[in-house]
Design an enzyme around this catalytic site. Structure first.
Site, mmCIF file in Angstrom:
data_model
loop_
_atom_site.group_PDB
_atom_site.id
_atom_site.type_symbol
_atom_site.label_atom_id
_atom_site.label_comp_id
_atom_site.label_asym_id
_atom_site.label_seq_id
_atom_site.Cartn_x
_atom_site.Cartn_y
_atom_site.Cartn_z
ATOM 1 N N SER A 182 -12.492 -88.454 -23.762
ATOM 2 C CA SER A 182 -14.394 -89.369 -23.664
ATOM 3 C C SER A 182 -13.134 -90.574 -22.899
ATOM 4 O O SER A 182 -13.893 -91.094 -22.657
ATOM 5 C CB SER A 182 -14.057 -89.713 -24.989
ATOM 6 O OG SER A 182 -12.808 -90.184 -25.456
ATOM 7 N N HIS A 210 -17.448 -84.865 -26.394
ATOM 8 C CA HIS A 210 -18.800 -85.555 -24.303
ATOM 9 C C HIS A 210 -18.578 -84.585 -24.089
ATOM 10 O O HIS A 210 -19.667 -84.165 -23.277
ATOM 11 C CB HIS A 210 -18.175 -86.127 -23.783
ATOM 12 C CG HIS A 210 -17.152 -86.891 -24.911
ATOM 13 N ND1 HIS A 210 -18.197 -88.193 -24.481
ATOM 14 C CD2 HIS A 210 -16.993 -87.893 -25.937
ATOM 15 C CE1 HIS A 210 -17.905 -89.409 -24.941
ATOM 16 N NE2 HIS A 210 -17.390 -89.510 -25.342
ATOM 17 N N LYS A 241 -24.416 -87.891 -29.241
ATOM 18 C CA LYS A 241 -24.457 -88.724 -28.205
ATOM 19 C C LYS A 241 -25.657 -88.440 -27.389
ATOM 20 O O LYS A 241 -26.542 -87.985 -26.944
ATOM 21 C CB LYS A 241 -22.745 -88.201 -27.941
ATOM 22 C CG LYS A 241 -21.611 -89.062 -28.140
ATOM 23 C CD LYS A 241 -20.387 -88.698 -27.686
ATOM 24 C CE LYS A 241 -19.263 -88.925 -28.565
ATOM 25 N NZ LYS A 241 -19.147 -90.443 -29.228
HETATM 26 C C1 LIG Z 1 -13.589 -87.017 -28.258
HETATM 27 C C2 LIG Z 1 -14.656 -87.981 -29.289
HETATM 28 N N1 LIG Z 1 -14.961 -86.894 -30.353
HETATM 29 C C3 LIG Z 1 -15.686 -87.213 -31.761
HETATM 30 C C4 LIG Z 1 -16.091 -88.146 -32.086
HETATM 31 C C5 LIG Z 1 -17.035 -88.842 -32.702
HETATM 32 O O1 LIG Z 1 -18.272 -88.846 -32.701
HETATM 33 P P1 LIG Z 1 -19.642 -89.249 -33.483
HETATM 34 O O2 LIG Z 1 -19.679 -90.377 -32.537
HETATM 35 O O3 LIG Z 1 -20.739 -88.791 -33.173
HETATM 36 O O4 LIG Z 1 -18.751 -89.812 -34.898
HETATM 37 C C6 LIG Z 1 -15.944 -89.496 -30.963
HETATM 38 C C7 LIG Z 1 -17.035 -91.002 -30.439
HETATM 39 O O5 LIG Z 1 -16.709 -91.594 -30.157
HETATM 40 C C8 LIG Z 1 -15.606 -89.495 -29.509
HETATM 41 O O6 LIG Z 1 -15.322 -89.397 -28.187
#
Ligand SMILES: Cc1ncc(COP(=O)(O)O)c(C=O)c1O
Length: 393
Positions: A182, A210, A241
């Site tokens: 991310s 992502h 997202k």
């Molecule tokens: C790689 C990754 N996994 C999981 C998440 C968590 O997702 P959510 O925003 O739906 O809780 C994020 C979000 O920030 C992320 O970037």
């Protein structure tokens, strides 16, 4: 008078300010769009994860409103008591079909999906082999599971292999990577990791937060992108997202999903989504399948903007996705870059320690399908101006 027992938090906040790590929240005063208003300023928005512009898509809005009219605003319970509505089941069926797996369970967020799943499927006798840049929700899931955690250097499959071969053959092992990282926008080496997992009997897990809606046919994720269907035991995706709404999910075998229905703590102990959220997510799946031109626009914009930043001479790391970091160095520099861009009408949030290494502070840009070429050219012009001003290019 009683002494404030939380006074130490103020000291910690002062320390963050001294280290340039204190961030004020920017307030969005309009919709989450490519061009919008934060803190009374009209800006080109390069900070959201709204890859496909679905936060404001008419089909999602309409389905969310319709579900609210029909079912009300809340589910009123956790899934395992009275909070499983037909619309939650429909979303899980639709996601399973989309991901080409036996079954899917939806969680309240991607964070809950990762943390809840890793903690549920492992015990203290097990081992996790985890990429050093994996998301915080994976790290927290590992901590909650009490399994031993062995971290391998970013994308270093040979190092992961050395760790695994040093472990007892009969110990249960989870090999885990982000599909798209991310903060850097690069991809996990799925083909090599799947091969390693198969050769060594590891459970293979990918967090595709992502990649959902961004990679693979119709946005099916990196497992589809790399042709790894059937080789990843646990796939996590997010609905928060590119899908434009909120939530996370785990895709896998029927046994895995049934087990998580019984043992994943966010599923058992936290209320399920409002019907409007589930309805919007179903509409998002319809859009992914029926409007593939949106994803093509995302990738056209991504290519245009990445090439522009590289031409200007910024350090953009090794990104392969619509996430492009502009690495500035220390936090003070990244904050300055972000603040000056904001004054000039471009919102690209600064990211510093502990989210990234202290000397790799950056502003992170995310291009969406709904940016116009004018938006992106404007942003590039401002990056050029401010980058020169700060000596970054
Ligand atoms: C790689 C990754 N996994 C999981 C998440 C968590 O997702 P959510 O925003 O739906 O809780 C994020 C979000 O920030 C992320 O970037």
């Amino acid at each position: 008078m009683r002494r404030d027992p939380l006074a130490y938090l103020g000291d910690d906040l002062d320390a963050l300010k001294e280290q340039n790590l204190y961030r004020r929240l920017r307030i969005l005063e309009d919709e989450q769009k490519a061009h919008t208003t934060f803190d009374h300023r009209s800006v080109v928005n390069l900070s959201s994860n709204n890859y496909l512009g679905l936060t404001t898509h008419p089909r999602l809005r309409a389905r969310a409103l319709e579900a609210t009219e029909r079912y009300g605003v809340g589910s009123g319970s956790v899934r395992t008591i009275a909070g499983t509505m037909e619309i939650h089941m429909e979303l899980e069926r639709r996601l399973a079909e989309f991901k080409k797996v036996e079954a899917v369970v939806v969680f309240q967020s991607g964070f809950a999906a990762n943390a809840g799943t890793v903690a549920a499927i492992l015990t203290k006798d097990d081992v996790v082999i985890s990429d050093e840049l994996n998301h915080a929700s994976i790290i927290d899931g590992c901590r909650l599971s009490r399994a031993t955690v062995k971290v391998f250097p970013h994308k270093d499959v040979e190092a992961a292999r050395r760790i695994i071969t040093g472990l007892p053959a009969d110990q249960r092992k989870l090999l885990i990577t982000d599909g798209v990282f991310s903060m850097d926008g690069d991809l996990g080496p799925l083909p090599a990791l799947c091969q390693l997992a198969e050769a060594t009997g590891c459970i293979m897990m990918v967090d595709d937060a992502h990649a959902s809606g961004v990679f693979g046919a119709n946005g099916r994720g990196t497992v589809d992108h790399f042709g790894m269907h059937g080789r990843v035991d646990v796939q996590v995706g997010t609905l928060s997202k590119a899908m434009g709404a909120l939530g996370g999910y785990v895709a896998g075998s029927r046994n895995l999903i049934e087990f998580l229905y019984h043992r994943a703590r966010p599923f058992l102990f936290s209320t399920s989504h409002p019907p409007a959220v589930a309805a919007a997510c179903i509409a998002a799946l319809d859009v992914l399948i029926e409007e593939p031109a949106i994803m093509e626009r995302l990738w056209d914009n991504t290519r245009f903007f990445k090439a522009g930043l590289e031409r200007l001479g910024f350090n953009t790391g090794l990104s392969e996705s619509p996430i492009t970091p502009v690495i500035a160095g220390d936090s003070a520099k990244a904050n300055k870059l972000s603040d000056r861009l904001f004054e000039e009408g471009v919102f690209a949030q600064a990211i510093g320690y502990p989210t990234v290494a202290r000397d790799k502070a950056r502003v992170r840009t995310i291009v969406t399908a709904t940016h116009t070429r004018e938006d992106l050219q404007f942003a590039l012009d401002k990056f050029s101006q401010v980058g020169r001003e700060l000596g970054l290019v």
